[in-house]
Every structure is written in structure tokens, then in C-alpha cells.
Design a protein around this motif. Structure first.
Motif, PDB file in Angstrom:
ATOM      1  N   PHE A  52      -1.697 161.660 156.837  1.00  0.00           N
ATOM      2  CA  PHE A  52      -1.169 160.686 157.638  1.00  0.00           C
ATOM      3  C   PHE A  52      -2.370 159.634 157.422  1.00  0.00           C
ATOM      4  CE2 PHE A  52      -1.931 158.113 161.435  1.00  0.00           C
ATOM      5  CZ  PHE A  52      -0.697 157.451 161.458  1.00  0.00           C
TER       6      PHE A  52
ATOM      7  N   ALA B 292       3.333 163.191 158.719  1.00  0.00           N
ATOM      8  CA  ALA B 292       2.814 161.786 158.500  1.00  0.00           C
ATOM      9  C   ALA B 292       3.699 160.776 158.437  1.00  0.00           C
ATOM     10  CB  ALA B 292       1.925 161.826 157.001  1.00  0.00           C
ATOM     11  N   LYS B 293       4.971 160.904 157.962  1.00  0.00           N
ATOM     12  CA  LYS B 293       5.892 159.823 157.642  1.00  0.00           C
ATOM     13  C   LYS B 293       6.422 159.362 159.218  1.00  0.00           C
ATOM     14  CE  LYS B 293       7.608 160.838 153.147  1.00  0.00           C
ATOM     15  NZ  LYS B 293       9.018 161.360 152.562  1.00  0.00           N
TER      16      LYS B 293
ATOM     17  N   GLN C 183       4.519 159.641 162.154  1.00  0.00           N
ATOM     18  CA  GLN C 183       3.295 159.131 162.771  1.00  0.00           C
ATOM     19  C   GLN C 183       3.553 157.502 162.105  1.00  0.00           C
ATOM     20  OE1 GLN C 183       3.441 161.451 165.102  1.00  0.00           O
ATOM     21  NE2 GLN C 183       1.322 160.170 165.144  1.00  0.00           N
ATOM     22  N   GLN C 184       3.791 157.483 160.988  1.00  0.00           N
ATOM     23  CA  GLN C 184       3.871 155.878 160.432  1.00  0.00           C
ATOM     24  C   GLN C 184       4.717 155.231 160.821  1.00  0.00           C
ATOM     25  OE1 GLN C 184       4.191 156.964 155.905  1.00  0.00           O
ATOM     26  NE2 GLN C 184       1.950 157.571 155.784  1.00  0.00           N
ATOM     27  N   LYS C 185       5.919 155.739 161.077  1.00  0.00           N
ATOM     28  CA  LYS C 185       6.905 155.223 161.502  1.00  0.00           C
ATOM     29  C   LYS C 185       6.642 154.823 163.089  1.00  0.00           C
ATOM     30  CE  LYS C 185      10.979 157.156 159.026  1.00  0.00           C
ATOM     31  NZ  LYS C 185      12.313 157.899 159.107  1.00  0.00           N
TER      32      LYS C 185
ATOM     33  N   GLY D 226       4.231 152.030 163.046  1.00  0.00           N
ATOM     34  CA  GLY D 226       4.822 150.822 162.568  1.00  0.00           C
ATOM     35  C   GLY D 226       5.679 150.044 163.826  1.00  0.00           C
TER      36      GLY D 226
END
Length: 576
Positions: free
Chosen positions: A36, A81-82, A84-86, A89
């Protein structure tokens, strides 16, 4: 050619924090956090400690070598990681939205500060009124007719507030009533209106009007404001200290009692206190109707009335004294000179009891009647309570408060049921209600609170429980001439709460009273002023004591007497 980035993950000694670099001597704890932070294109090496304890002081050979992360582990880490990125965001968008809202609100408040609210002195003079006052004949109709409305000036606290587009609705409270107030135009857009908090005190002027057809407001009218002011020091706290954050329906009862000064502002607590005021006033009126004189006996005493175990003892200068348990003995001394007398005073009982119907300090309504029979006493009690209820319910506002608190309330039927103690014992046996020892009730038992209340709730009507055994009643109670085992005594029991009145005829024969002192092991010397009543023109007389908080608990359907007094005092509580 760019150097490949390599990051290290050690589940045992690593840390997932921004202080870590991912180097061998500064590894991350989880692969997901590392991906992440640095992306999926970097190279990740992982390792774990060997199974079992590692000897203290061992070198790096005591651990496994760094190995590339497994494909399955990498896939899982990439998905994490995706996610957590969302999430990051969304949080960033939310933060930006909040910042924009804060900026917009700041702009609105800055503009609002420029709005100056001034009273239009060309308007008719505003008469100051309480919130329950209004002349319906002068209220402007909601149909827009040209009938001039009444311009008034009111003071109160914000009980509720809401907005509907550019209109602000406030429910104001002043302890006498509620009033709906409408703010429009600059009044609804100025700084004080936009930052208004519950319980803020306000001065408002405006025109009273009848509410439009189909709408509802207290007393069917609303105030269309043309001016308001919040004076210095009148604004209530907001944010974390807002009253709605400190007291609510979900707040624990002990906390509500700690914050009783705020709880009293709520509708339920305030209605109980307003009913209490009306009931106490009704007692005074009815006592006057019955030609009884009010007296104020002392609270500091050196004698007992209801047993020494419940006395609050204190040092009175160089003497020992107590807080009064009852004013009865002093009331008896007034009979020869004043006739029938009563008092409404505080009494104190040092019982270490935590039941819902016990207080250490309570309001005691007591009366003494001269030249009466036991039947006269019962008739008087029935007349007193029913007449007090009639007077109380004759006020439509108070009646509505009672029905709000106790929707099923009905005036008690007369005559009250009369039941001798011996018949109550038989009733409890027939209905398999045991005594405190779990055995069948027998003559001589002091009927416990739980059994007494259960019997009252099943019968479901007021009961005069009479003729208790001499051994379980106070020393001064007159014995029944037909059955010396029992006294001419009475407890009035009400469904839902149990005993609210205790009374009896009093011994008026000097020798009989002195024998009672001896039987109870009480030295009569300190009671000379009481026993003298039997030396100088004695008479058949009787009296009673009514607990106001218990009466209110029954009338207002409150679970505990603690909610029926301003600041309850009971075992373990003497604050605030």
C-alpha cells in the motif's frame, strides 16, 4: 537503468508505521502495508523467526534468510492495498468536502455577522407576557385577515429548534409554558440565529397569531418574531458540552441524578415537578376547606417516633440530637389550642435501603384530628385524597401533564376497599404469596413490601389495610377495645407503589401510654411535653403521615420516588 526498489517485511520485529524505511534494519510488519505504501512493482522480501525460542544474544543465523514474497501473499497484499487506496480516496474526498463546508459556513457566518438586528420602535408597544399567556380574541388569524395581532415580548430558553429553507422554528420554554416562534428574513440569517444552541436564553418580540389550519403548536398560536436579542452570558454551551450530549434518554440513571440540575429541564422531569407544585397547593387548599390549621414543627429533635434504628444523629452544641422522623408528636401538642392541625415538612429516615420507594429525606404531609373515632379517621383520609385529586385535576394544564405522564390514570373509586390485617393474612395464604422467610404468612408477620405491593396490584384499587398487631406498630398507637391484640391503625395502599399513608388513633390514657414506653424500653423523661398532654385534658384523637413523593409516584406513574423530588437523598447519595 533505475535501481530496483527492495523492501523488507518481518512479522516478528517489524512495524507498520511511517518511521520505518523497509530496509533490513527497519522492516515493515505486514506485506499489505508495504505494498500500500510503495506499490506492487517493487520487490518485497520476507522472513520469520525459527520455531521455538531464540537464545538471547544469538546472531542473524538464528533467523531465516530473506525470501521473495510468495505469489499468493502478494495477490492478497495487492488487494488489501487497493482497498486501502479506495478508502484513503474516500476519506480525502470527505475531508475536502468538510473543508469546503467549513469554508462555506465561515463565509456564511462572516456575512451573518454583518447583519444588524434592531427593534423597530415604530411598531406597537410589546407587552411582556409569560409563555402560557395570550388573549385569543386579539390573536391575528392565520387566513391573512387585517385584524391587528397582539405584539408581545417574551423571555425563555430554546427547548427545540429546526430549519426549513430560510425559515427558522424555535420552541421557547419559560417554566410556565411553551411557545412556537418563527424567524424569517434577516432574523433567521443573522449570526446569533445561525449559531443558536439548545437552552440559550432569548428575548423575543413579535406578533401572536393563530396557527394555520392543520398545523399544531402549543395553545394553538405562534409568535412571528420581528426582533430578538441574546444578552451577554445568555448563550448555552454547544459542541461536546451541549446539553443533548450530557443528558439523553440513553444516559444511565445514576448519571442523570448527578446531572439532576440539567435533567430537570427535560419535559418528563419538569412535568413531575409542576404536578408536585399543584398537588402540594391542593393539599393546602383542601386542608383549609377541612378547617385544619397549618403549623411548622421543629426538624431538630431529641425524641424518636418510628424507632431508633432510623434516626440521623448529630451533635447539637453539647447535646445529642436527631433529625426528625415525623412531626406527629408536636402536632398532637397543638390540638388543645388550635384544633385540627397539619404540616407539610421534611422528615428524615436513616434506613440503608435502596428500594425504589425509599428516601432518606422526604416531604411528609401530616395531620392530627381531635375528638374523633377510627372510622372518622378513615373517612377523613378518603375525603382528603379524593378532594386533593379533584382540585389538582381541575386545572386543565396540570391535568394534561398528569395524563401525559400517566395516560391510564383514573380517579380512584369511593369508597376505598377496607381490609383488616387478619383478612390480608388469609388473602396472602389463599393466593400462595409467601412471607420473607418463604413460608406461609401467619398472624404477627410484618407484611413485607413485595407481598403488600403484589396484593395491592392484584386487587388493583386503593386499600385501607387496618388493625395491625400491637407488636409490629409504634408504641403510641391505640389498641382496639374489641381486640387488644391489634391497634386502631391503617396503611393506605395504592396500586403500583404500595403504602402511601400510615395512620392511627393515638393512646390518650396516661397510664396506658406509660406502660407502652416501658414495653418498648424507652425512657419517658425526654417526652414529658408529650406525656403531659395526657395529664391536662386528654381526648380521643388520631392522625396520619402521607409521603408526598410516593403519592406522586402513583399519580404520575413514576418507577421510583427518586424522580418525584427535586434533588433525591437516599442511602449513598447526597449530591448535587
Amino acid at each position: 537503468m533505475a535501481t530496483e526498489q527492495i523492501f523488507h517485511i518481518d512479522e516478528d520485529v517489524g512495524e507498520d508505521s511511517t518511521t520505518q524505511t523497509g530496509a533490513q534494519d527497519s522492516p515493515y510488519k505486514s506485506l499489505g502495508y508495504a505494498v500500500f505504501t510503495h506499490g506492487e512493482t517493487a520487490k518485497y522480501l520476507t522472513r520469520k523467526s525459527k520455531t521455538g525460542d531464540i537464545p538471547e544474544g544469538s546472531d542473524e543465523s538464528a533467523r531465516l534468510e530473506w525470501k521473495p514474497a510468495a505469489k499468493a501473499a502478494m495477490k492478497k497484499a495487492v488487494n488489501y492495498a487497493k482497498q486501502q487506496q479506495k478508502k484513503a480516496g474516500r476519506e480525502k474526498e470527505l475531508l475536502a468536502l468538510r473543508q469546503k463546508e467549513d469554508e462555506d459556513r465561515k463565509k456564511v457566518l462572516d456575512e451573518a455577522k454583518k447583519i444588524v438586528i434592531e427593534e423597530d420602535l415604530s411598531l406597537p408597544k410589546a407587552d411582556k407576557i409569560k409563555l402560557d399567556e395570550a388573549d385569543p380574541a386579539k390573536i391575528k388569524l392565520g387566513n391573512g385577515s387585517d385584524v391587528k395581532g397582539t405584539r408581545v415580548r417574551v423571555f425563555g430558553r430554546v427547548h427545540r429548534e429546526r430549519r426549513q429553507k430560510d425559515v427558522m422554528f424555535i420552541t421557547l420554554r419559560d417554566g410556565y409554558g411553551f411557545m412556537q416562534v418563527i424567524f424569517t428574513g434577516p432574523l433567521a440569517k443573522c449570526y446569533d440565529a445561525l449559531t443558536l444552541t439548545r437552552e440559550t436564553s432569548m428575548e423575543i418580540t413579535g406578533e401572536l397569531r393563530e396557527v394555520p389550519s392543520g398545523a399544531h403548536a402549543p395553545l394553538g398560536r405562534e409568535l412571528h418574531a420581528d426582533y430578538f436579542k441574546i444578552h451577554a452570558g445568555w448563550k448555552a454551551a454547544g459542541g461536546d458540552d451541549a446539553i443533548t450530549n450530557r443528558v439523553s434518554k440513553d444516559t444511565e440513571h445514576a448519571t442523570l441524578l448527578d446531572l439532576r440540575h440539567l435533567t430537570l429541564r427535560g419535559e418528563t422531569a419538569s412535568k413531575v415537578m409542576l404536578v408536585r407544585d399543584a398537588v402540594e397547593h391542593a393539599f393546602n387548599l383542601v386542608f383549609k376547606e377541612l378547617r385544619m390549621r397549618k403549623v411548622s414543627p421543629p426538624a431538630l429533635v431529641q425524641t424518636q417516633v418510628e424507632g431508633g434504628a432510623t434516626l440521623f444523629k448529630f451533635q447539637y452544641y453539647n447535646e445529642e440530637a436527631y433529625l426528625t422522623q415525623s412531626s406527629q408528636l408536636y402536632l398532637e401538642t397543638c390540638l388543645p389550642s388550635m384544633g385540627d392541625v397539619y404540616c407539610i415538612e421534611k422528615s428524615f429516615r436513616a434506613e440503608k435501603s435502596l428500594t425504589r420507594r425509599h428516601l432518606a429525606e422526604y416531604t411528609h404531609i401530616e395531620g392530627e384530628l381531635d375528638f374523633i373515632t377510627f372510622d372518622d379517621l378513615l373517612t377523613h383520609l378518603e375525603q382528603l385524597m379524593c378532594r386533593v385529586l379533584e382540585v389538582t385535576m381541575s386545572d386543565p394544564v396540570v391535568k394534561q401533564y398528569i395524563l401525559d405522564l400517566n395516560p391510564e390514570f383514573k380517579m380512584p373509586e369511593r369508597p376505598f376497599k377496607r381490609m383488616k390485617y387478619s383478612d390480608a393474612i388469609d388473602w396472602l395464604v389463599e393466593h400462595d404469596i409467601p412471607n420473607e422467610d418463604g413460608e406461609k404468612h401467619k398472624f404477627g408477620d410484618d407484611i413485607a413490601e413485595a407481598a403488600e405491593r403484589r396484593m395491592t396490584d392484584i386487587i388493583n384499587r386503593p386499600i385501607f389495610l387496618t388493625h395491625f398487631p400491637t407488636e409490629i406498630k409504634a408504641f403510641y398507637m391505640q389498641k382496639d377495645k374489641e381486640d387488644p391484640r391489634v391497634t386502631e391503625s391503617v396503611d393506605c395502599l395504592m396500586p403500583g407503589v404500595g403504602e402511601i399513608i400510615g395512620g392511627s388513633m393515638r393512646m390518650y390514657d396516661y397510664e396506658e401510654l406509660m406502660a407502652a414506653f416501658q414495653r418498648e424500653g424507652i425512657d419517658p423523661a425526654a417526652y414529658y411535653w408529650y406525656t403531659d398532654q395526657r395529664k391536662y385534658g386528654s381526648s380521643p384523637h388520631g392522625g396520619y403521615g402521607l409521603g408526598l413523593e410516593r403519592f406522586l409516584a402513583w399519580l404520575c406513574k413514576q418507577h421510583t420516588v427518586r424522580d418525584c423530588c427535586l434533588y433525591p437523598r437516599y442511602f449513598g447519595r447526597c449530591k448535587p
